[in-house]
Design a protein around this motif. Structure first.
Motif, PDB file in Angstrom:
ATOM      1  N   PRO A 279       0.968  -1.135  -0.149  1.00  0.00           N
ATOM      2  CA  PRO A 279      -0.062   0.148  -0.294  1.00  0.00           C
ATOM      3  C   PRO A 279       0.943   1.414   0.177  1.00  0.00           C
ATOM      4  O   PRO A 279       2.115   1.113   0.087  1.00  0.00           O
ATOM      5  CB  PRO A 279      -1.097  -0.560   1.596  1.00  0.00           C
ATOM      6  CG  PRO A 279      -0.474  -1.580   1.493  1.00  0.00           C
ATOM      7  CD  PRO A 279       0.723  -2.242   1.087  1.00  0.00           C
ATOM      8  N   LYS A 280       0.661   2.259  -0.209  1.00  0.00           N
ATOM      9  CA  LYS A 280       1.234   3.991  -0.151  1.00  0.00           C
ATOM     10  C   LYS A 280       0.682   4.095   0.990  1.00  0.00           C
ATOM     11  O   LYS A 280      -0.329   4.671   0.980  1.00  0.00           O
ATOM     12  CB  LYS A 280       0.612   5.009  -1.893  1.00  0.00           C
ATOM     13  CG  LYS A 280       1.164   3.788  -2.741  1.00  0.00           C
ATOM     14  CD  LYS A 280       2.596   4.224  -2.831  1.00  0.00           C
ATOM     15  CE  LYS A 280       3.709   3.666  -4.626  1.00  0.00           C
ATOM     16  NZ  LYS A 280       5.462   3.323  -4.003  1.00  0.00           N
TER      17      LYS A 280
ATOM     18  N   PRO B 141      -1.395   6.879  14.331  1.00  0.00           N
ATOM     19  CA  PRO B 141      -2.897   8.178  13.857  1.00  0.00           C
ATOM     20  C   PRO B 141      -2.121   9.470  13.182  1.00  0.00           C
ATOM     21  O   PRO B 141      -0.827   9.503  12.782  1.00  0.00           O
ATOM     22  CB  PRO B 141      -2.715   8.902  14.971  1.00  0.00           C
ATOM     23  CG  PRO B 141      -2.014   8.058  17.176  1.00  0.00           C
ATOM     24  CD  PRO B 141      -0.533   6.884  15.951  1.00  0.00           C
ATOM     25  N   ASN B 142      -3.257   9.644  12.106  1.00  0.00           N
ATOM     26  CA  ASN B 142      -2.467  10.315  10.965  1.00  0.00           C
ATOM     27  C   ASN B 142      -1.970  10.096  10.552  1.00  0.00           C
ATOM     28  O   ASN B 142      -1.672  10.494   8.913  1.00  0.00           O
ATOM     29  CB  ASN B 142      -1.733  11.569  11.635  1.00  0.00           C
ATOM     30  CG  ASN B 142      -3.163  12.530  12.208  1.00  0.00           C
ATOM     31  OD1 ASN B 142      -3.867  12.780  12.248  1.00  0.00           O
ATOM     32  ND2 ASN B 142      -2.642  12.599  13.495  1.00  0.00           N
ATOM     33  N   VAL B 143      -2.237   7.868   9.679  1.00  0.00           N
ATOM     34  CA  VAL B 143      -1.172   7.678   8.519  1.00  0.00           C
ATOM     35  C   VAL B 143      -2.307   7.306   7.738  1.00  0.00           C
ATOM     36  O   VAL B 143      -3.231   6.331   8.171  1.00  0.00           O
ATOM     37  CB  VAL B 143      -0.917   6.778   9.336  1.00  0.00           C
ATOM     38  CG1 VAL B 143      -0.495   5.537   8.315  1.00  0.00           C
ATOM     39  CG2 VAL B 143       0.677   7.330   9.812  1.00  0.00           C
TER      40      VAL B 143
ATOM     41  N   LEU C 172       4.470  11.490   2.465  1.00  0.00           N
ATOM     42  CA  LEU C 172       4.528   9.842   1.792  1.00  0.00           C
ATOM     43  C   LEU C 172       5.776   9.411   2.525  1.00  0.00           C
ATOM     44  O   LEU C 172       6.585   9.396   2.133  1.00  0.00           O
ATOM     45  CB  LEU C 172       4.680  10.451   0.194  1.00  0.00           C
ATOM     46  CG  LEU C 172       4.356  11.411  -0.333  1.00  0.00           C
ATOM     47  CD1 LEU C 172       3.765  11.331  -2.092  1.00  0.00           C
ATOM     48  CD2 LEU C 172       2.010  11.131  -0.364  1.00  0.00           C
ATOM     49  N   GLN C 173       5.148   8.976   3.722  1.00  0.00           N
ATOM     50  CA  GLN C 173       6.339   7.808   4.594  1.00  0.00           C
ATOM     51  C   GLN C 173       5.681   6.640   4.623  1.00  0.00           C
ATOM     52  O   GLN C 173       4.621   6.605   5.374  1.00  0.00           O
ATOM     53  CB  GLN C 173       6.435   8.677   5.855  1.00  0.00           C
ATOM     54  CG  GLN C 173       7.093   8.149   6.901  1.00  0.00           C
ATOM     55  CD  GLN C 173       7.431   8.413   7.905  1.00  0.00           C
ATOM     56  OE1 GLN C 173       6.675  10.482   7.882  1.00  0.00           O
ATOM     57  NE2 GLN C 173       7.946   8.745   9.170  1.00  0.00           N
TER      58      GLN C 173
ATOM     59  N   THR D 235       9.861  15.189  11.577  1.00  0.00           N
ATOM     60  CA  THR D 235       9.292  16.269  10.831  1.00  0.00           C
ATOM     61  C   THR D 235       7.707  15.533  11.591  1.00  0.00           C
ATOM     62  O   THR D 235       6.694  15.880  12.011  1.00  0.00           O
ATOM     63  CB  THR D 235       8.923  16.149   9.336  1.00  0.00           C
ATOM     64  OG1 THR D 235       8.679  15.403   9.142  1.00  0.00           O
ATOM     65  CG2 THR D 235       9.462  17.249   8.784  1.00  0.00           C
ATOM     66  N   HIS D 236       7.660  14.286  11.730  1.00  0.00           N
ATOM     67  CA  HIS D 236       6.726  13.427  12.341  1.00  0.00           C
ATOM     68  C   HIS D 236       6.991  13.214  13.771  1.00  0.00           C
ATOM     69  O   HIS D 236       5.975  14.190  14.578  1.00  0.00           O
ATOM     70  CB  HIS D 236       6.563  11.996  12.456  1.00  0.00           C
ATOM     71  CG  HIS D 236       5.901  11.022  12.989  1.00  0.00           C
ATOM     72  ND1 HIS D 236       6.067  10.231  12.890  1.00  0.00           N
ATOM     73  CD2 HIS D 236       5.197  11.302  13.342  1.00  0.00           C
ATOM     74  CE1 HIS D 236       4.649   9.500  13.344  1.00  0.00           C
ATOM     75  NE2 HIS D 236       3.798  10.481  13.833  1.00  0.00           N
TER      76      HIS D 236
END
Ligand code: SAM
Length: 309
Positions: A11-12, A65-67, A89-90, A121-122
């Motif tokens: 998956p992306k 969270p937030n992925v 994009l991580q 940044t995370h």
């Protein structure tokens, strides 16, 4: 050992940069093209993910969270939300270390091998830009990429420095309040899915060299006087860079640190042939639909309970 599955079979993954956006805004932007779905933790398995993750479907990740998970092959590089830093994009696996470190807003943090800056940044997003992240890297070109990434992501709490972390002085007063350290050192990269033209077998000599370096850098992080939590991660599948490093370092710091239980709900654990293997997590393309990864967490022992025992 090599990881030969093609890169675009996974998956992306997208991390929403909460310094610039939120789930509602991102959903709205993709609303016309994608159907968003939640997934319960207990339903998490590669089979179930593949069933749900049909074209035009996005899954909200149940662990981090937030992925978000987009179908394999999705290209989001031209998306306005990507261009303006609202989404990053991580790979999901690479979102684990900052999530496990979880510094509360206001904390002092060191990201000791920080470039190109995905985890920095995370961390800044988890801190909500409150506190400070010293982002060290010894490679000036890679640190330049980090600086660009930090700017694009609206990060203001990061202090980038081009230096060798092993040469920092833990007793330096500027680090006296550092309580959280992320150690994501150079590794064999054997967990990263390869492009088919790449060959990435790593010799035992190279692994020994890497392991020695990883041990020294992790030990250095554990010398900072106020540090409470140190997260160690690699994108390697080799136990020499993972469980063995943790075991060796733990044997030298066990009077001051214990190994934390990382994400107890995560199904894929470290190798149980090691004392603390099950406390650590692993990830792999076949079992978790991510790149191969390893995360361990050192927690300072409670000094009061130490005195009692
Ligand atoms: N954490 C980064 C991210 O998520 O974007 C990836 C880090 S990469 C696996 C390892 C980094 O460690 C490289 O950029 C390398 O230049 C840096 N590095 C290696 N040895 C170092 C040292 N002694 N001090 C500081 N940085 C170092």
């Amino acid at each position: 050992l090599t990881n030969t599955q093609p890169e675009d079979s996974l998956p992306k993954y997208v991390r929403i940069n909460t310094l610039k956006s939120d789930l509602t805004t991102v959903k709205k932007a993709f609303d016309a093209k994608y159907k968003f779905q939640c997934m319960d933790l207990q339903d998490f398995s590669p089979q179930c993910l593949c069933e749900i993750l049909q074209p035009q479907t996005v899954i909200e990740d149940p662990h981090i969270p937030n992925v978000l998970m987009f179908p394999p092959g999705t290209d989001l590089h031209t998306q306005p939300l990507y261009m303006n830093g609202s989404i990053i994009l991580q790979d999901k696996a690479s979102c684990f270390p900052a999530h496990v470190l979880s510094p509360p807003p206001g904390s002092m943090v060191i990201d000791c091998c920080a470039a190109p800056g995905n985890k920095t940044t995370h961390l800044a997003a988890i801190l909500n830009n409150k506190g400070k992240v010293y982002a060290f890297d010894k490679d000036p070109k890679r640190l330049d990429i980090l600086k660009k990434m930090v700017g694009k992501a609206g990060v203001t709490c990061v202090v980038p420095r081009c230096l060798d972390f092993l040469r920092t002085d833990p007793q330096d007063t500027q680090f006296k309040d550092v309580e959280y350290i992320l150690v994501d050192p150079s590794c064999s990269g054997s967990g990263m899915l390869q492009r088919t033209d790449e060959n990435s077998t790593t010799s035992v000599e190279r692994l020994q060299q890497l392991s020695k370096f990883q041990i020294s850098i992790l030990k250095h992080a554990l010398r900072f006087p106020a540090v409470r939590r140190v997260v160690y991660s690699t994108c390697s599948i080799h136990e020499m860079e993972n469980e063995q490093v943790v075991q060796e370092v733990f044997s030298q710091v066990s009077d001051r640190f214990e190994i934390g239980h990382v994400m107890p709900h995560w199904p894929m654990r470290g190798l149980d042939t090691y004392q603390h293997g099950a406390m650590c997590v692993r990830m792999s393309p076949d079992k978790t639909l991510t790149n191969g990864f390893f995360v361990a967490c050192f927690e300072r022992r409670n000094e009061l309970s130490n005195k009692k025992s």
